[in-house]
Enzyme design. Structure first.
Site, PDB file in Angstrom:
ATOM      1  N   HIS A 311       0.856  -1.191   0.000  1.00 21.03           N
ATOM      2  CA  HIS A 311       0.000   0.000   0.000  1.00 21.03           C
ATOM      3  C   HIS A 311       0.888   1.235   0.000  1.00 21.03           C
ATOM      4  O   HIS A 311       1.959   1.239   0.609  1.00 21.03           O
ATOM      5  CB  HIS A 311      -0.876   0.017   1.265  1.00 21.03           C
ATOM      6  CG  HIS A 311      -2.056   0.918   1.154  1.00 21.03           C
ATOM      7  ND1 HIS A 311      -1.982   2.265   1.384  1.00 21.03           N
ATOM      8  CD2 HIS A 311      -3.327   0.656   0.789  1.00 21.03           C
ATOM      9  CE1 HIS A 311      -3.176   2.801   1.198  1.00 21.03           C
ATOM     10  NE2 HIS A 311      -4.009   1.855   0.828  1.00 21.03           N
ATOM     11  N   ASP A 369      -7.943  -5.369   0.097  1.00 22.81           N
ATOM     12  CA  ASP A 369      -8.411  -6.238  -0.998  1.00 22.81           C
ATOM     13  C   ASP A 369      -8.040  -7.695  -0.833  1.00 22.81           C
ATOM     14  O   ASP A 369      -8.509  -8.541  -1.596  1.00 22.81           O
ATOM     15  CB  ASP A 369      -7.818  -5.720  -2.321  1.00 22.81           C
ATOM     16  CG  ASP A 369      -8.411  -4.360  -2.659  1.00 22.81           C
ATOM     17  OD1 ASP A 369      -7.644  -3.394  -2.793  1.00 22.81           O
ATOM     18  OD2 ASP A 369      -9.651  -4.267  -2.727  1.00 22.81           O
TER      19      ASP A 369
HETATM   20  C1  SDX Z   1      -6.352   0.079  -2.738  1.00 19.73           C
HETATM   21  O1  SDX Z   1      -4.498   4.521  -1.899  1.00 19.73           O
HETATM   22  C2  SDX Z   1      -5.442   3.933  -1.265  1.00 19.73           C
HETATM   23  O2  SDX Z   1      -5.834   4.315  -0.190  1.00 19.73           O
HETATM   24  C3  SDX Z   1      -6.059   2.778  -2.000  1.00 19.73           C
HETATM   25  C4  SDX Z   1      -7.063   1.924  -1.214  1.00 19.73           C
HETATM   26  C5  SDX Z   1      -8.315   2.678  -0.917  1.00 19.73           C
HETATM   27  O3  SDX Z   1      -9.039   2.280   0.016  1.00 19.73           O
HETATM   28  O4  SDX Z   1      -8.653   3.611  -1.682  1.00 19.73           O
HETATM   29  O5  SDX Z   1      -6.484   1.481   0.001  1.00 19.73           O
HETATM   30  C6  SDX Z   1      -7.488   0.691  -2.026  1.00 19.73           C
HETATM   31  O6  SDX Z   1      -6.110   0.435  -3.867  1.00 19.73           O
HETATM   32  C7  SDX Z   1      -5.464  -0.904  -2.010  1.00 19.73           C
HETATM   33  C8  SDX Z   1      -4.247  -1.354  -2.874  1.00 19.73           C
HETATM   34  C9  SDX Z   1      -4.750  -2.469  -3.804  1.00 19.73           C
HETATM   35  N1  SDX Z   1      -3.679  -2.789  -4.791  1.00 19.73           N
HETATM   36  C10 SDX Z   1      -3.065  -3.983  -4.752  1.00 19.73           C
HETATM   37  O7  SDX Z   1      -3.206  -4.830  -3.849  1.00 19.73           O
HETATM   38  C11 SDX Z   1      -2.138  -4.217  -5.943  1.00 19.73           C
HETATM   39  C12 SDX Z   1      -0.816  -4.790  -5.437  1.00 19.73           C
HETATM   40  N2  SDX Z   1      -0.109  -3.699  -4.695  1.00 19.73           N
HETATM   41  C13 SDX Z   1       0.727  -2.860  -5.418  1.00 19.73           C
HETATM   42  O8  SDX Z   1       0.782  -2.854  -6.781  1.00 19.73           O
HETATM   43  C14 SDX Z   1       1.351  -1.706  -4.663  1.00 19.73           C
HETATM   44  O9  SDX Z   1       1.658  -2.143  -3.411  1.00 19.73           O
HETATM   45  C15 SDX Z   1       0.538  -0.434  -4.589  1.00 19.73           C
HETATM   46  C16 SDX Z   1       0.164   0.041  -5.939  1.00 19.73           C
HETATM   47  C17 SDX Z   1      -0.683  -0.644  -3.764  1.00 19.73           C
HETATM   48  C18 SDX Z   1       1.413   0.600  -3.906  1.00 19.73           C
HETATM   49  O10 SDX Z   1       2.491   0.806  -4.722  1.00 19.73           O
HETATM   50  P1  SDX Z   1       3.616   1.893  -4.375  1.00 19.73           P
HETATM   51  O11 SDX Z   1       3.347   2.586  -3.094  1.00 19.73           O
HETATM   52  O12 SDX Z   1       3.813   2.727  -5.582  1.00 19.73           O
HETATM   53  O13 SDX Z   1       4.815   1.006  -4.059  1.00 19.73           O
HETATM   54  P2  SDX Z   1       5.920   0.668  -5.111  1.00 19.73           P
HETATM   55  O14 SDX Z   1       5.262   0.184  -6.362  1.00 19.73           O
HETATM   56  O15 SDX Z   1       6.858   1.816  -5.191  1.00 19.73           O
HETATM   57  O16 SDX Z   1       6.642  -0.588  -4.420  1.00 19.73           O
HETATM   58  C19 SDX Z   1       7.716  -0.418  -3.514  1.00 19.73           C
HETATM   59  C20 SDX Z   1       8.457  -1.737  -3.612  1.00 19.73           C
HETATM   60  C21 SDX Z   1       8.844  -2.111  -5.033  1.00 19.73           C
HETATM   61  O17 SDX Z   1       9.956  -2.991  -4.953  1.00 19.73           O
HETATM   62  P3  SDX Z   1      11.460  -2.359  -5.227  1.00 19.73           P
HETATM   63  O18 SDX Z   1      11.356  -1.564  -6.517  1.00 19.73           O
HETATM   64  O19 SDX Z   1      11.728  -1.482  -4.029  1.00 19.73           O
HETATM   65  O20 SDX Z   1      12.366  -3.545  -5.342  1.00 19.73           O
HETATM   66  O21 SDX Z   1       7.594  -2.813  -3.168  1.00 19.73           O
HETATM   67  C22 SDX Z   1       7.344  -3.686  -4.259  1.00 19.73           C
HETATM   68  C23 SDX Z   1       7.699  -2.947  -5.520  1.00 19.73           C
HETATM   69  O22 SDX Z   1       8.078  -3.852  -6.538  1.00 19.73           O
HETATM   70  N3  SDX Z   1       5.924  -4.014  -4.189  1.00 19.73           N
HETATM   71  C24 SDX Z   1       5.437  -5.225  -4.375  1.00 19.73           C
HETATM   72  C25 SDX Z   1       4.056  -5.113  -4.170  1.00 19.73           C
HETATM   73  N4  SDX Z   1       3.756  -3.834  -3.892  1.00 19.73           N
HETATM   74  C26 SDX Z   1       4.923  -3.155  -3.918  1.00 19.73           C
HETATM   75  N5  SDX Z   1       6.054  -6.398  -4.685  1.00 19.73           N
HETATM   76  C27 SDX Z   1       5.236  -7.463  -4.783  1.00 19.73           C
HETATM   77  N6  SDX Z   1       3.903  -7.444  -4.588  1.00 19.73           N
HETATM   78  C28 SDX Z   1       3.288  -6.276  -4.294  1.00 19.73           C
HETATM   79  N7  SDX Z   1       1.998  -6.254  -4.130  1.00 19.73           N
END
Ligand code: SDX
Length: 435
Positions: A311, A369
């Site tokens: 998140h 989720d």
């Molecule tokens: C919702 O914003 C809100 O409040 C949203 C929400 C709401 O109520 O409105 O809470 C609802 O959207 C919840 C989130 C649902 N999405 C998912 O579950 C999809 C999977 N999660 C991600 O794609 C991700 O975690 C995000 C999009 C939610 C957040 O992404 P960020 O903050 O941009 O984090 P990032 O992509 O910069 O990741 C940081 C690191 C990266 O690794 P490195 O580059 O440092 O090596 O963490 C890794 C990412 O690759 N990473 C993940 C991951 N999420 C981040 N690796 C594997 N699986 C994941 N889910």
């Protein structure tokens, strides 16, 4: 602006004698913000923050999240207490007005919502323009946007009465439209809303009843649905809420703004994640396949993510996920589902991930989720309806945030700037002179 100045932060340009003292504005809780509104005018520079991860786009009194502590407050009330003690309609009143309603206010608000659940009869024909296999989010987005073609008496956003009636219409009609997107997809007749049912009961009734026989809503499932709606109602300046605010800042009508929020919520990185979690669990298939899946996630080139994890704000357990997990067990028990392979897989996947340094070091925890899809599937919702349900709940949050923005005297049209790295100015080249 009701934030108070709490000191300042000075920016100085190296190699020059230019510097600027920026006021630090403090809220009631949470980080202070550096007010950069005079930055370009004084130093000729912008700030750079793709994805707005470190940028406060507005002042708000609605929802507060402490991502490190896993805290979520709606108008100061912890989500755990609201999920336990308040109805969704009570929470909707709280988000819109700022205070919990007394008995008379709740009765009046509830009646107002119940009396706006029907759609203009001509809106039924909008559904027939879609293919039966259209994704329900496409239909929801289209029909909600079309509401502005029907309600000309509530499009003046400067009129508080128009804003009030639009809020009632959207909160009340989105569940009807949502249920009808499902009925249309499965070729069953639309079920009209019933004013004798609660918000959650009515939604389940319109989703599951058929004209051929009476339908009684299961009270345990209605209570679970009501709690799920509360958990999804608002969440600070997330992507879809920011979309609604940006659309609203141009003066667009509330129906168009909510349609824009629905479109934004659809993405798998946001509200579409609950649907993606179910697909992910089905693809993993068995507990034995978890280690292979986890190694794929850890391989950057695979672009595979553990959906339902991570998140932008929560760097701790999403408090909603804990309540969702508990609700999952209640629903499965009520439905007599002793061992749901998907739930077993999700629990094992969560356990393994929370012990794996890749996730721990990146502070990746289950978000709202991760479990919601399992509950909704057990309740009979098709996967394609999961994000539609999220939109039903989030409509009240979007409206509350839209209303706050419209009433904010410091509000201006949203217009971010950029770091330009394209070609410098050059002259047109006639085609015969091009390589
Ligand atoms: C919702 O914003 C809100 O409040 C949203 C929400 C709401 O109520 O409105 O809470 C609802 O959207 C919840 C989130 C649902 N999405 C998912 O579950 C999809 C999977 N999660 C991600 O794609 C991700 O975690 C995000 C999009 C939610 C957040 O992404 P960020 O903050 O941009 O984090 P990032 O992509 O910069 O990741 C940081 C690191 C990266 O690794 P490195 O580059 O440092 O090596 O963490 C890794 C990412 O690759 N990473 C993940 C991951 N999420 C981040 N690796 C594997 N699986 C994941 N889910």
């Amino acid at each position: 602006m009701s934030g108070t100045t709490n000191g300042s932060v000075t920016i100085s340009l190296d190699g020059t004698n230019q510097s600027l003292k920026l006021p630090l504005l403090a809220g009631t809780i949470g980080p202070s913000v550096a007010d950069i509104r005079k930055l370009y005018g004084n130093l000729g520079i912008f700030t750079f923050d793709p994805g707005y991860g470190e940028t406060a786009s507005c002042e708000s009194k609605i929802t507060y999240i402490d991502g490190d502590q896993g805290v979520l407050l709606y108008r100061g009330y912890p989500i755990e207490e609201l999920a336990e003690y308040a109805s969704f309609i009570e929470v909707a009143y709280l988000l819109l007005s700022g205070e919990l309603p007394n008995a008379a206010q709740l009765k009046d608000f509830d009646a107002g919502v119940r009396n706006h659940t029907m759609l203009h009869e001509q809106l039924r024909r909008f559904f027939e323009g879609f293919r039966r296999d259209a994704h329900p989010m496409a239909v929801l987005c289209g029909v909600v946007g079309a509401l502005s073609a029907f309600y000309h008496d509530s499009l003046d956003i400067t009129n508080p009465e128009h804003r009030r009636i639009s809020a009632f219409r959207l909160i009340a009609k989105v569940p009807t439209i949502a249920a009808w997107t499902y009925k249309y997809a499965i070729g069953q007749p639309f079920m009209y809303p019933r004013n004798d049912l609660s918000y959650a009961e009515n939604f389940l009734y319109m989703m599951n009843a058929v004209p051929a026989e009476p339908y009684k809503v299961n009270p345990v499932l209605a209570a679970a649905m009501d709690r799920i709606l509360t958990l999804h109602a608002d969440h600070e300046q997330n992507a879809s809420t920011s979309t609604v605010r940006l659309a609203g800042s141009t003066g667009a009508n509330p129906f168009a703004c909510i349609a824009a929020g629905i479109a934004s919520l659809w993405g798998p990185a946001h509200g579409g994640a609950n649907e993606a979690v179910l697909r992910m669990l089905s693809e993993i298939g068995h507990v034995k396949a978890i280690p292979e899946f986890i190694s794929k996630v850890k391989d950057r080139n695979s672009h595979v993510r553990l959906m339902g994890f991570g998140h932008r704000v929560y760097k701790n357990y999403d408090p909603r996920a804990k309540i969702m997990q508990r609700t999952c067990h209640e629903v499965l028990d009520e439905l007599g589902i002793k061992d749901d392979p998907l739930l077993d897989l999700a629990v094992e996947l969560e356990k393994i991930a929370l012990e794996d340094d890749y996730f721990v070091s990146r502070k990746l925890y289950p978000n709202v989720d991760f479990y919601s899809g399992i509950i909704l599937k057990a309740m009979g919702f098709p996967t394609s309806m999961f994000t539609v349900l999220f939109a039903v709940a989030r409509t009240v949050g979007w409206i509350s945030q839209w209303q706050e923005m419209i009433e904010d005297p410091s509000q201006r049209i949203g217009r971010p700037r950029q770091l330009y790295t394209g070609p410098t100015q050059r002259s047109y080249l006639p085609i015969e002179k091009r390589a």
